[in-house]
Design a protein around this motif. Structure first.
Motif, PDB file in Angstrom:
ATOM      1  N   HIS A 182      51.819  98.445 107.112  1.00 46.74           N
ATOM      2  CA  HIS A 182      52.541  98.395 105.938  1.00 46.74           C
ATOM      3  C   HIS A 182      53.039  99.878 106.189  1.00 46.74           C
ATOM      4  O   HIS A 182      52.860 100.514 105.929  1.00 46.74           O
ATOM      5  CB  HIS A 182      51.721  98.443 105.556  1.00 46.74           C
ATOM      6  N   ASN A 237      58.213 100.917 101.811  1.00 48.42           N
ATOM      7  CA  ASN A 237      57.585 100.270 100.209  1.00 48.42           C
ATOM      8  C   ASN A 237      58.010 102.430 100.123  1.00 48.42           C
ATOM      9  O   ASN A 237      56.573 102.159  99.028  1.00 48.42           O
ATOM     10  CB  ASN A 237      57.064  99.660  99.553  1.00 48.42           C
ATOM     11  N   TYR A 240      61.894 102.740  96.604  1.00 54.08           N
ATOM     12  CA  TYR A 240      59.947 102.401  95.846  1.00 54.08           C
ATOM     13  C   TYR A 240      59.308 103.483  96.239  1.00 54.08           C
ATOM     14  O   TYR A 240      59.887 104.026  97.300  1.00 54.08           O
ATOM     15  CB  TYR A 240      59.552 101.110  95.716  1.00 54.08           C
ATOM     16  N   TYR A 298      50.628  90.632  87.777  1.00 59.28           N
ATOM     17  CA  TYR A 298      49.816  91.524  88.243  1.00 59.28           C
ATOM     18  C   TYR A 298      48.055  91.572  87.382  1.00 59.28           C
ATOM     19  O   TYR A 298      47.149  91.900  87.642  1.00 59.28           O
ATOM     20  CB  TYR A 298      50.512  93.252  88.227  1.00 59.28           C
TER      21      TYR A 298
HETATM   22  C1  PHB Z   1      53.394  96.734  94.467  1.00 56.73           C
HETATM   23  O1  PHB Z   1      52.933  95.830  94.035  1.00 56.73           O
HETATM   24  O2  PHB Z   1      54.389  96.989  93.314  1.00 56.73           O
HETATM   25  C2  PHB Z   1      53.947  97.140  95.392  1.00 56.73           C
HETATM   26  C3  PHB Z   1      52.758  96.827  96.561  1.00 56.73           C
HETATM   27  C4  PHB Z   1      52.991  96.715  97.554  1.00 56.73           C
HETATM   28  C5  PHB Z   1      54.283  96.745  98.350  1.00 56.73           C
HETATM   29  C6  PHB Z   1      55.703  97.115  96.775  1.00 56.73           C
HETATM   30  C7  PHB Z   1      55.346  96.772  96.225  1.00 56.73           C
HETATM   31  O3  PHB Z   1      54.414  96.718  99.717  1.00 56.73           O
END
Ligand code: PHB
Length: 357
Positions: free
Chosen positions: A150, A153, A209, A339
């Motif tokens: 990853h 973000n 983000y 969530y």
């Molecule tokens: C999120 O939960 O907002 C989130 C998590 C991982 C990411 C992007 C957003 O890569």
């Protein structure tokens, strides 16, 4: 199927029966499932009930899931995630505090007045790379088909790439080459465990983000070099993420990210047959607000190798079958259960969406 953070691994970070059901339901039709962001160390987060992959307890729990995914004909990669905003001290490339831009505070009702924590500069990035390698080994014990780094973000790998969050003056910061070093060395560590054809990487050059993003010229320069070096490692795939306004927060009255067409800008580096360094080993995946018709068009015109869908998989556990059979897609999603879950039942809004009949 894209990585989707759903915070269902109650009561700890160990995948449970709800996770099992959710992944197996989707693996019946998806070509490749990427797990939710899966923590490589506990220190890497204060995110409630995110799944982890740093111990044999995690590996054993994931193995139940990967075995059944394989039984139903699926494939599954584990997305390796290192989050900031951890309990203190939070590791980061440099002592640069995020100003905002992550949904965490609103989502979990945390006290915003405390602000984002101040990262403590990582002394030796190789120590964190060793954590990634351990997670890769655990993912192998867990029976995954591969791992995805990853690198998007605004999480740790992305923070090293971006000169706003990386102020280091050692070999891990400064020049483009130095800022890309952490991601590239981490990929090499993952490859040492899995081999290149079982390692993928996800990136969103447009940023936004988590308060990352550089001016356009520096963004292009950084991600072009990064991708060229990644191609030399002959990894399985590069997953590019389109600019998504909903992932680009407003800070100081303006959008934080750097919108540009990622497929046009970086796609030819990966898919251009006249580029010998690519030699078509590394596949190009595109993610971000695509619909199935656009995906088919991009694939048949050879611009990408595969399309990645996220949100559509939430309410459509049989998404691929529905698309193939022209069945209606369920777009009725309960955002409150993205969530969190009422009544402490992790299945609600998660593994209780039915297949089409
Ligand atoms: C999120 O939960 O907002 C989130 C998590 C991982 C990411 C992007 C957003 O890569």
């Amino acid at each position: 199927m894209a990585s989707l953070t759903r915070s269902r691994s109650v009561p700890t970070t160990i995948p449970n029966h709800a996770n099992f059901e959710y992944y197996v339901q989707r693996a019946r039709s998806a070509g490749l499932v990427m797990t939710e962001g899966t923590l490589i160390v506990h220190q890497g987060t204060n995110w409630p009930n995110a799944a982890g992959i740093w111990s044999m307890d995690h590996a054993r729990a994931w193995k139940r899931i990967t075995d059944e995914v394989h039984n139903v004909g699926g494939k599954i990669f584990c997305q390796l995630w290192h989050k900031k905003l951890a309990e203190k001290p939070v590791p980061g490339p440099s002592a640069v505090q995020a100003r905002g831009g992550e949904g965490l505070f609103e989502r979990f009702g945390l006290d915003k007045s405390a602000g984002y924590s101040m990262p403590e500069p990582i002394e030796d990035p190789m120590a964190i790379i060793a954590d990634y390698k351990n997670a890769a080994l655990m993912a192998k014990e867990a029976g995954f088909d591969g791992v995805e780094l990853h690198s998007a973000n605004g999480y740790l790998v992305h923070q090293f790439l971006d000169f706003n969050t990386n102020k280091r003056t050692d070999k891990w910061g400064g020049s483009v080459e130095n800022r890309c070093r952490f991601g590239l060395e981490t990929l090499k560590a993952l490859i040492s465990v899995w081999g290149p054809d079982r390692v993928g990487i996800k990136m969103n050059p447009c940023g936004g983000y988590d308060d990352v993003g550089m001016p356009l010229e520096e963004t292009k320069e950084t991600f072009t070099y990064y991708i060229e070096e990644i191609l030399k490692l002959k990894v399985a795939y590069i997953q590019l993420v389109n600019y998504l306004p909903q992932m680009d927060p407003e800070l100081d009255g303006k959008k934080r990210g750097t919108p540009h067409d990622v497929l046009k800008t970086y796609g030819p580096l990966v898919k251009d047959p006249s580029n010998p360094s690519a030699s078509n080993t590394t596949k190009l995946l595109l993610n971000g607000a695509l619909n199935p018709d656009q995906a088919n068009e991009l694939i048949s015109s050879q611009l990408i190798d595969a399309a990645v869908f996220g949100t559509l998989w939430i309410g459509n556990p049989d998404l691929q079958t529905r698309v193939e059979q022209g069945k209606e897609l369920n777009m009725q999603l309960d955002h409150k259960t993205f969530y969190g879950f009422p009544g402490n039942d992790p299945k609600v809004g998660y593994s209780d969406y039915p297949d089409a009949v």
